[in-house]
Motif scaffolding. Structure first.
Motif, PDB file in Angstrom:
ATOM      1  N   UNK A  41      35.697 -24.694 -43.471  1.00  0.00           N
ATOM      2  CA  UNK A  41      36.546 -23.507 -43.327  1.00  0.00           C
ATOM      3  C   UNK A  41      36.963 -22.981 -44.699  1.00  0.00           C
ATOM      4  N   UNK A  42      37.129 -23.916 -45.666  1.00  0.00           N
ATOM      5  CA  UNK A  42      37.416 -23.478 -47.032  1.00  0.00           C
ATOM      6  C   UNK A  42      36.275 -22.677 -47.619  1.00  0.00           C
ATOM      7  N   UNK A  43      35.038 -23.086 -47.318  1.00  0.00           N
ATOM      8  CA  UNK A  43      33.874 -22.334 -47.788  1.00  0.00           C
ATOM      9  C   UNK A  43      33.786 -20.978 -47.094  1.00  0.00           C
ATOM     10  N   UNK A  44      34.133 -20.943 -45.818  1.00  0.00           N
ATOM     11  CA  UNK A  44      34.146 -19.652 -45.125  1.00  0.00           C
ATOM     12  C   UNK A  44      35.154 -18.717 -45.774  1.00  0.00           C
ATOM     13  N   UNK A  45      36.303 -19.268 -46.157  1.00  0.00           N
ATOM     14  CA  UNK A  45      37.302 -18.447 -46.845  1.00  0.00           C
ATOM     15  C   UNK A  45      36.790 -17.991 -48.203  1.00  0.00           C
ATOM     16  N   UNK A  46      35.989 -18.842 -48.856  1.00  0.00           N
ATOM     17  CA  UNK A  46      35.415 -18.463 -50.144  1.00  0.00           C
ATOM     18  C   UNK A  46      34.418 -17.315 -49.976  1.00  0.00           C
ATOM     19  N   UNK A  47      33.631 -17.382 -48.904  1.00  0.00           N
ATOM     20  CA  UNK A  47      32.691 -16.281 -48.619  1.00  0.00           C
ATOM     21  C   UNK A  47      33.468 -14.991 -48.384  1.00  0.00           C
ATOM     22  N   UNK A  48      34.535 -15.090 -47.589  1.00  0.00           N
ATOM     23  CA  UNK A  48      35.346 -13.904 -47.300  1.00  0.00           C
ATOM     24  C   UNK A  48      35.977 -13.350 -48.577  1.00  0.00           C
ATOM     25  N   UNK A  49      36.455 -14.238 -49.435  1.00  0.00           N
ATOM     26  CA  UNK A  49      37.058 -13.784 -50.690  1.00  0.00           C
ATOM     27  C   UNK A  49      36.031 -13.085 -51.573  1.00  0.00           C
ATOM     28  N   UNK A  50      34.822 -13.655 -51.688  1.00  0.00           N
ATOM     29  CA  UNK A  50      33.781 -13.036 -52.511  1.00  0.00           C
ATOM     30  C   UNK A  50      33.395 -11.671 -51.963  1.00  0.00           C
ATOM     31  N   UNK A  51      33.330 -11.567 -50.634  1.00  0.00           N
ATOM     32  CA  UNK A  51      33.012 -10.276 -50.022  1.00  0.00           C
ATOM     33  C   UNK A  51      34.092  -9.248 -50.339  1.00  0.00           C
ATOM     34  N   UNK A  52      35.343  -9.642 -50.196  1.00  0.00           N
ATOM     35  CA  UNK A  52      36.435  -8.700 -50.441  1.00  0.00           C
ATOM     36  C   UNK A  52      36.506  -8.315 -51.922  1.00  0.00           C
ATOM     37  N   UNK A  53      36.260  -9.280 -52.799  1.00  0.00           N
ATOM     38  CA  UNK A  53      36.289  -8.972 -54.223  1.00  0.00           C
ATOM     39  C   UNK A  53      35.175  -8.004 -54.595  1.00  0.00           C
ATOM     40  N   UNK A  54      33.969  -8.239 -54.069  1.00  0.00           N
ATOM     41  CA  UNK A  54      32.849  -7.326 -54.362  1.00  0.00           C
ATOM     42  C   UNK A  54      33.101  -5.953 -53.747  1.00  0.00           C
ATOM     43  N   UNK A  55      33.685  -5.933 -52.536  1.00  0.00           N
ATOM     44  CA  UNK A  55      34.013  -4.644 -51.916  1.00  0.00           C
ATOM     45  C   UNK A  55      35.004  -3.874 -52.783  1.00  0.00           C
ATOM     46  N   UNK A  56      35.975  -4.586 -53.323  1.00  0.00           N
ATOM     47  CA  UNK A  56      36.971  -3.923 -54.163  1.00  0.00           C
ATOM     48  C   UNK A  56      36.325  -3.350 -55.426  1.00  0.00           C
ATOM     49  N   UNK A  57      35.395  -4.096 -56.045  1.00  0.00           N
ATOM     50  CA  UNK A  57      34.724  -3.610 -57.249  1.00  0.00           C
ATOM     51  C   UNK A  57      33.841  -2.407 -56.943  1.00  0.00           C
ATOM     52  N   UNK A  58      33.058  -2.483 -55.850  1.00  0.00           N
ATOM     53  CA  UNK A  58      32.180  -1.357 -55.478  1.00  0.00           C
ATOM     54  C   UNK A  58      33.024  -0.148 -55.120  1.00  0.00           C
ATOM     55  N   UNK A  59      34.098  -0.382 -54.343  1.00  0.00           N
ATOM     56  CA  UNK A  59      34.947   0.729 -53.938  1.00  0.00           C
ATOM     57  C   UNK A  59      35.607   1.365 -55.153  1.00  0.00           C
ATOM     58  N   UNK A  60      35.944   0.556 -56.154  1.00  0.00           N
ATOM     59  CA  UNK A  60      36.539   1.106 -57.374  1.00  0.00           C
ATOM     60  C   UNK A  60      35.581   2.025 -58.109  1.00  0.00           C
ATOM     61  N   UNK A  61      34.296   1.631 -58.194  1.00  0.00           N
ATOM     62  CA  UNK A  61      33.291   2.483 -58.850  1.00  0.00           C
ATOM     63  C   UNK A  61      33.146   3.794 -58.089  1.00  0.00           C
ATOM     64  N   UNK A  62      33.034   3.703 -56.751  1.00  0.00           N
ATOM     65  CA  UNK A  62      32.840   4.922 -55.952  1.00  0.00           C
ATOM     66  C   UNK A  62      34.067   5.826 -56.009  1.00  0.00           C
TER      67      UNK A  62
END
Length: 503
Positions: A41-62
């Motif tokens: 479950x900790x790894x699942x949370x890590x996947x979710x965190x990486x997704x949200x962090x990348x979404x934030x970076x992509x959304x910032x560029x756009x």
């Protein structure tokens, strides 16, 4: 059938093994599995965190590009000159002479901008500065019906990959007077996709997909093909197989999606390695516990087995292996008490070898011993599951038959007599015919049997009745409810093949 109550050593070890298995199961369910679930479950949370962090970076560029498109389209002076041109008050050359230098200044001020193209209401090119494509996406831009800024499909532009933003130009008085096309360098977006949070792309690969699932951005270096294939299967609605997970997030202000393909084997490698070590330690611990248990139990089991063997030898006849005379008395007493308690039928069979002294005198005592063992084996083979066989003494044998009435006991006795007669003893190539005389004492159901001494005496009387009447026959005495006895005699076959029965 004769039962042995010898302790089963394998059963003891099996119980020890099952105890260790129960301990292992308890440890697994109570500690190991919750720990494994917590790690995963900790790894699942890590996947979710990486997704949200990348979404934030992509959304910032756009979002930065959207702001730039909105700023370019809202330049009042250029918009007013365009309205004047559409009203016929100034020429196209005048519009370009005024507007192009200002748009060029915007290119210089923002190094992400590659080019700007301004369209008229009919899609004609009014203004052009910077790097522009040979074929303008004007048709796709004008097809947008709402007044918001739209992100069109990316396209190659010289040596760059460009993001294309379509911005409507709205005049407060004249309304919609055209559109701006901004061509922005996609390098900032590619940087997020190529190295998301410095993560190994072989473990977790990110990409951008359009509204129909087509891949718009995908890492150009180090991206494994199996991850791409996993996303293609995901697009087609197939099950996620081959050890990959696919996660998708929507991007605000666009119809694009950020997706991630996770290689489960590599992503969970560290956790699986830790769980593997714990499993190995647990297995070794269980083996040590089992080995110590066996080592502790071995002398105890050996002592119990030796004690049982001594007790068993004390209860058995050394020649035939049947119960001996002393233990037979205990068995008869026990079965009589049980019959009285449950009001079951009960029978006792006593067997004596005919002319056994003659066998010993003619063939010798070793042959006599062979005959005794032969009779014991037949008795053992024909005895039923609850029956108990014993050597009463000399050439006499006893068969205790619990829950057996007169008819059943008589059937067993006659079958035993016939089997012994039909199977002579073979010694040194010589067949020695053997016959037996049998006496049976039977109590029907609901008739309490008499005492042990009386029951054996009645069977003995029936046996000697068989001997007095010619041997090789069965005599039965049935004990009725009034303690009187009826005598039934079944004799051996006559020359005409019939049996004689009397009472």
């Amino acid at each position: 059938m004769i039962h042995s109550v010898k302790p089963n050593i394998l059963m003891v070890y099996l119980v020890a093994g099952l105890s260790c298995l129960l301990l292992t199961t308890t440890f697994y369910l109570g500690g190991f599995k919750p720990l494994a679930d917590r790690l995963r479950s900790g790894h699942e949370a890590e996947i979710e965190f990486s997704m949200r962090a990348s979404q934030w970076l992509v959304q910032g560029v756009l979002d930065r590009h959207f702001a730039l498109a909105r700023q370019t389209a809202s330049r009042t002076a250029i918009r007013q000159r365009q309205v004047e041109h559409l009203q016929g008050r100034i020429s196209l050359e005048t519009l370009r002479g005024f507007s192009n230098p200002k748009l060029a200044d915007a290119l210089i001020a923002n190094d992400e901008l590659l080019g700007i193209e301004r369209l008229g209401p009919s899609g004609e090119r009014f203004l052009q500065v910077g790097l522009l494509p040979n074929e303008s996406p004007a048709e796709a831009c004008l097809a947008r019906e709402d007044s918001g800024i739209h992100l069109l499909e990316p396209m190659p532009l010289g040596e760059y990959q460009a993001l294309v933003y379509c911005s409507p130009i709205i005049d407060p008085a004249a309304g919609w007077v055209g559109s701006d096309l901004l061509y922005v360098n996609a390098s900032a977006l590619n940087a997020v996709i190529e190295r998301p949070q410095e993560r190994d792309l072989r473990t977790m690969t990110f990409g951008l997909a359009g509204p129909t699932g087509e891949i718009l951005f995908w890492p150009r270096t180090q991206a494994p093909m199996d991850s791409l294939e996993a996303f293609e299967r995901f697009r087609q609605g197939q099950e996620q197989t081959s050890g990959h997970l696919v996660r998708v997030l929507e991007l605000e202000g666009t119809n694009w999606q950020l997706f991630a393909v996770v290689n489960e084997q590599r992503f969970f490698a560290e956790t699986n390695e830790q769980l593997g070590r714990l499993t190995l330690i647990l297995g070794l611990l269980v083996l040590v516990i089992f080995a110590l248990t066996v080592a502790t139990l071995r002398p105890i089991i050996r002592t119990l087995v030796e004690a049982h063997d001594l007790a068993d030898r004390a209860q058995r006849d050394g020649m035939t292996g049947l119960f001996n005379h002393a233990h037979m008395q205990e068995l008869v007493e026990r079965e009589i008490q049980r019959s009285r308690r449950y009001r079951n039928a009960f029978s006792l069979l006593m067997l004596d070898i005919d002319h056994f002294k003659q066998v010993n005198d003619t063939h010798g005592h070793p042959v006599g011993d062979e005959v005794l063992s032969h009779i014991a084996q037949i008795l053992t083979d024909l005895a039923r599951q609850p029956d108990l066989a014993a050597r009463y003494g000399g050439e006499e044998f006893l068969l205790v038959m619990p829950e057996t009435g007169p008819e059943g006991a008589l059937m067993v006795a006659e079958r035993l007599r016939q089997e012994i007669k039909d199977n002579p003893v073979e010694v040194g190539g010589t067949h020695i015919p053997i016959t037996v005389s049998i006496g049976v004492a039977s109590c029907p159901a609901h008739t309490p049997p008499p005492s042990r001494q009386s029951m054996i005496r009645i069977a003995d009387e029936a046996l000697y009745a068989s001997k007095r009447n010619g041997r090789d026959r069965v005599t039965q005495q049935v004990i009725d409810g009034k303690t009187s006895r009826s005598l039934r005699r079944v004799e051996g076959p006559h020359p005409d093949g019939r049996k004689k029965e009397g009472s």
